[in-house]
Design an enzyme around this catalytic site. Structure first.
Site, PDB file in Angstrom:
ATOM      1  N   HIS A 131      31.473  46.286  42.258  1.00  0.00           N
ATOM      2  CA  HIS A 131      32.737  46.387  41.950  1.00  0.00           C
ATOM      3  C   HIS A 131      33.698  45.140  42.283  1.00  0.00           C
ATOM      4  O   HIS A 131      33.328  44.927  43.593  1.00  0.00           O
ATOM      5  CB  HIS A 131      33.756  47.568  42.030  1.00  0.00           C
ATOM      6  CG  HIS A 131      35.095  47.643  41.198  1.00  0.00           C
ATOM      7  ND1 HIS A 131      36.057  47.002  41.573  1.00  0.00           N
ATOM      8  CD2 HIS A 131      35.342  48.037  40.116  1.00  0.00           C
ATOM      9  CE1 HIS A 131      37.191  47.363  40.961  1.00  0.00           C
ATOM     10  NE2 HIS A 131      36.787  47.998  39.784  1.00  0.00           N
ATOM     11  N   ASP A 208      31.171  52.565  49.284  1.00  0.00           N
ATOM     12  CA  ASP A 208      32.281  52.365  48.063  1.00  0.00           C
ATOM     13  C   ASP A 208      32.229  53.782  47.532  1.00  0.00           C
ATOM     14  O   ASP A 208      31.132  53.824  46.456  1.00  0.00           O
ATOM     15  CB  ASP A 208      32.233  51.080  47.172  1.00  0.00           C
ATOM     16  CG  ASP A 208      33.309  51.233  46.048  1.00  0.00           C
ATOM     17  OD1 ASP A 208      33.852  52.233  45.851  1.00  0.00           O
ATOM     18  OD2 ASP A 208      33.409  50.281  45.577  1.00  0.00           O
ATOM     19  N   GLN A 211      33.127  55.925  42.853  1.00  0.00           N
ATOM     20  CA  GLN A 211      32.632  56.658  41.621  1.00  0.00           C
ATOM     21  C   GLN A 211      31.757  57.880  42.239  1.00  0.00           C
ATOM     22  O   GLN A 211      31.183  58.399  41.179  1.00  0.00           O
ATOM     23  CB  GLN A 211      31.964  55.671  40.745  1.00  0.00           C
ATOM     24  CG  GLN A 211      32.888  54.639  40.044  1.00  0.00           C
ATOM     25  CD  GLN A 211      33.757  55.147  39.078  1.00  0.00           C
ATOM     26  OE1 GLN A 211      33.640  56.057  38.547  1.00  0.00           O
ATOM     27  NE2 GLN A 211      34.588  54.267  38.569  1.00  0.00           N
ATOM     28  N   LYS A 234      41.009  58.657  40.402  1.00  0.00           N
ATOM     29  CA  LYS A 234      39.841  58.951  39.717  1.00  0.00           C
ATOM     30  C   LYS A 234      39.249  60.429  39.934  1.00  0.00           C
ATOM     31  O   LYS A 234      38.228  60.803  39.463  1.00  0.00           O
ATOM     32  CB  LYS A 234      38.608  57.859  40.134  1.00  0.00           C
ATOM     33  CG  LYS A 234      39.000  56.634  39.871  1.00  0.00           C
ATOM     34  CD  LYS A 234      38.120  55.872  40.320  1.00  0.00           C
ATOM     35  CE  LYS A 234      38.466  54.207  40.128  1.00  0.00           C
ATOM     36  NZ  LYS A 234      38.449  53.572  38.856  1.00  0.00           N
ATOM     37  N   CYS A 373      35.565  45.159  35.891  1.00  0.00           N
ATOM     38  CA  CYS A 373      35.580  44.538  36.974  1.00  0.00           C
ATOM     39  C   CYS A 373      34.184  44.544  37.898  1.00  0.00           C
ATOM     40  O   CYS A 373      34.261  44.692  39.074  1.00  0.00           O
ATOM     41  CB  CYS A 373      36.706  45.288  38.127  1.00  0.00           C
ATOM     42  SG  CYS A 373      38.195  45.540  37.445  1.00  0.00           S
TER      43      CYS A 373
HETATM   44  N1  PMP Z   1      34.914  50.456  43.262  1.00  0.00           N
HETATM   45  C1  PMP Z   1      34.373  51.224  42.203  1.00  0.00           C
HETATM   46  C2  PMP Z   1      33.015  51.683  42.220  1.00  0.00           C
HETATM   47  C3  PMP Z   1      35.206  51.457  41.211  1.00  0.00           C
HETATM   48  O1  PMP Z   1      34.962  51.936  40.083  1.00  0.00           O
HETATM   49  C4  PMP Z   1      36.875  51.130  41.327  1.00  0.00           C
HETATM   50  C5  PMP Z   1      37.641  51.589  40.233  1.00  0.00           C
HETATM   51  N2  PMP Z   1      37.248  50.974  38.935  1.00  0.00           N
HETATM   52  C6  PMP Z   1      37.076  50.474  42.502  1.00  0.00           C
HETATM   53  C7  PMP Z   1      36.189  50.519  43.544  1.00  0.00           C
HETATM   54  C8  PMP Z   1      38.494  50.363  42.875  1.00  0.00           C
HETATM   55  O2  PMP Z   1      39.396  51.241  42.827  1.00  0.00           O
HETATM   56  P1  PMP Z   1      41.029  51.295  42.694  1.00  0.00           P
HETATM   57  O3  PMP Z   1      41.246  50.613  41.434  1.00  0.00           O
HETATM   58  O4  PMP Z   1      41.498  52.805  42.374  1.00  0.00           O
HETATM   59  O5  PMP Z   1      41.310  50.826  44.027  1.00  0.00           O
END
Ligand code: PMP
Length: 416
Positions: A131, A208, A211, A234, A373
């Site tokens: 991401h 990270d 997910q 999430k 993203c």
């Molecule tokens: N890493 C991953 C794999 C994600 O899916 C996301 C959110 N789409 C993030 C990081 C970032 O999370 P946040 O927008 O809640 O900071």
């Protein structure tokens, strides 16, 4: 549908009652079919109540006051930290730093640990399936510190190409930062193997878990992560709060991220002494109601059972994968269901994902369209965008049926 599918669905029907938003009708008269859980999840009544209760009964700033409300607020805020620590099996609540989300957690590590440990000649290894939250902070820092940023490539099936690891992980690698479960291809990475490979060259590891933590049991000690990050929103909690878990000796050695109130032990005109961890990293008034809401979300998820949630999502994903593959011209990104978490990203020939999402919306189905993203990942797969259906504990097989019907309809409309 098998008997076990029926049982999973029956429990889900009961759980759905906990989520007020799932009872609503859309303006077009259709019930909401919410399949955008990888972007953000819905919130159960218990989370809404916990936050409401804080504002109605004991709203006060934490850590500073010696009055009843402040003591109650501090106790609830710190109790949430303890719940989060237990949720991921951290050895101590002191190793749980509250941030604004997974993004801020990674930025915190980059700007504190990174600045203290990275320079020319050093390497940070990430992967092609990250991401942007786990790419851009390292790119920003790279421009300032002059280290090299390298990427583990992925295969055409959307899994990491592990054959490249011996070349990419070297004594120059200071940090291996990778996603636990991909938000696009869905791949659940072999963490144990990746951590062992990093350890063999003395690299630190950041995982990270944005997910993974919401969808499967996570044990940071078993994973042996140096840092593990995730977001509350999430996992049935509110927005505006997230978590950085870190190994104690690393957190203690790291300089602070932001300066201000609460993160200091003593301030004079000539300098300051830092507070202990985790407070050293929590400058200013924190997101109090949000932390309390996250604590309630953890209670809720644990009461449902993380193993059950994982099994439920596996069943739904397996079903969705099979049924969606029947739609003409539909291509699913990423590996087979047994190697993925609870989401399916896909393209439909001749239909732009944004148009597809708009058509599905007419049937009440909320999916996400775009690059999610993860632009480098889409570039690698040779596409600009994809659509993504992502599941959670309250989704049913019947909802997948509506999605598949709507996909067939979209395919017909666009190929007429
Ligand atoms: N890493 C991953 C794999 C994600 O899916 C996301 C959110 N789409 C993030 C990081 C970032 O999370 P946040 O927008 O809640 O900071």
């Amino acid at each position: 549908m098998t008997i076990s599918d029926t049982i999973l669905t029956d429990r889900t029907v009961a759980l759905r009652q906990d989520f007020p938003i799932l009872q609503r009708m859309l303006p077009n008269g259709r019930p909401l079919i919410y399949l955008d859980n990888a972007a953000t999840s819905q919130k159960p009544q218990s989370v809404l109540d916990a936050m409401d209760d804080y504002y109605r009964r004991y709203n006060a700033n934490v850590h500073r006051g010696v009055h009843t409300l402040s003591e109650e607020a501090t106790a609830a805020f710190e109790a949430a930290r303890t719940k989060v620590a237990k949720f991921v099996n951290a050895p101590s609540a002191r190793q749980i730093v509250f941030t604004r989300g997974a993004t801020e957690s990674i930025n915190l590590v980059a700007h504190t640990w990174g600045r203290a440990n990275l320079g020319p000649g050093d390497e940070v290894l990430i992967t092609e399936m990250e991401h942007h939250a786990n790419i851009v902070p390292w790119q920003i820092l790279q421009a300032q510190l002059g280290f090299t940023l390298r990427y583990v490539p992925i295969t055409d099936h959307g899994t990491l190409d592990l054959r490249t690891l011996p070349d990419l992980l070297t004594p120059r690698t200071r940090l291996f930062s990778f996603v636990h479960a991909s938000n696009v291809v869905g791949t659940v990475n072999p963490v144990q193997e990746l951590v062992a490979a990093a350890r063999a060259v003395g690299a630190a590891v950041l995982i990270d878990g944005a997910q993974s933590a919401p969808h499967m049991p996570v044990d940071v000690q078993a994973l042996d992560a140096d840092f593990f990050v995730f977001s509350s929103h999430k996992m049935c909690g509110p927005t505006g709060i997230g978590v950085l878990y870190g190994k104690r000796e690393l957190l203690e050695a790291m300089p602070p991220f932001m300066g201000g109130g609460d993160m200091i032990r003593e301030v004079t005109m000539t300098g300051s002494k830092w507070n202990t961890v985790p407070y050293k990293f929590e400058a200013g008034t924190p997101s109090i109601a949000e932390a309390i809401g996250l604590g309630a979300a953890v209670d809720y998820l644990q009461q449902v059972g993380m193993a059950w949630i994982q099994a439920h999502e596996r069943a739904i994903t397996q079903y969705a994968y099979t049924r969606m593959a029947e739609v003409e011209g539909l291509h699913i990104l990423g590996p087979a269901p047994d190697a993925r978490g609870g989401l399916v990203a896909f393209t439909l020939e001749g239909v732009h994902p944004h148009d597809l999402s708009a058509i599905l919306d007419r049937s009440g189905v909320a999916v996400r369209a775009g690059h999610h993203c993860a632009q480098p990942l889409h570039d690698r797969l040779g596409i600009h965008a994809s659509a993504r259906a992502s599941f959670y504990l309250y989704n049913t097989l019947e909802e997948v049926d509506v999605l598949v019907q709507a996909l067939h309809k979209a395919q017909e409309i666009f190929t007429l």
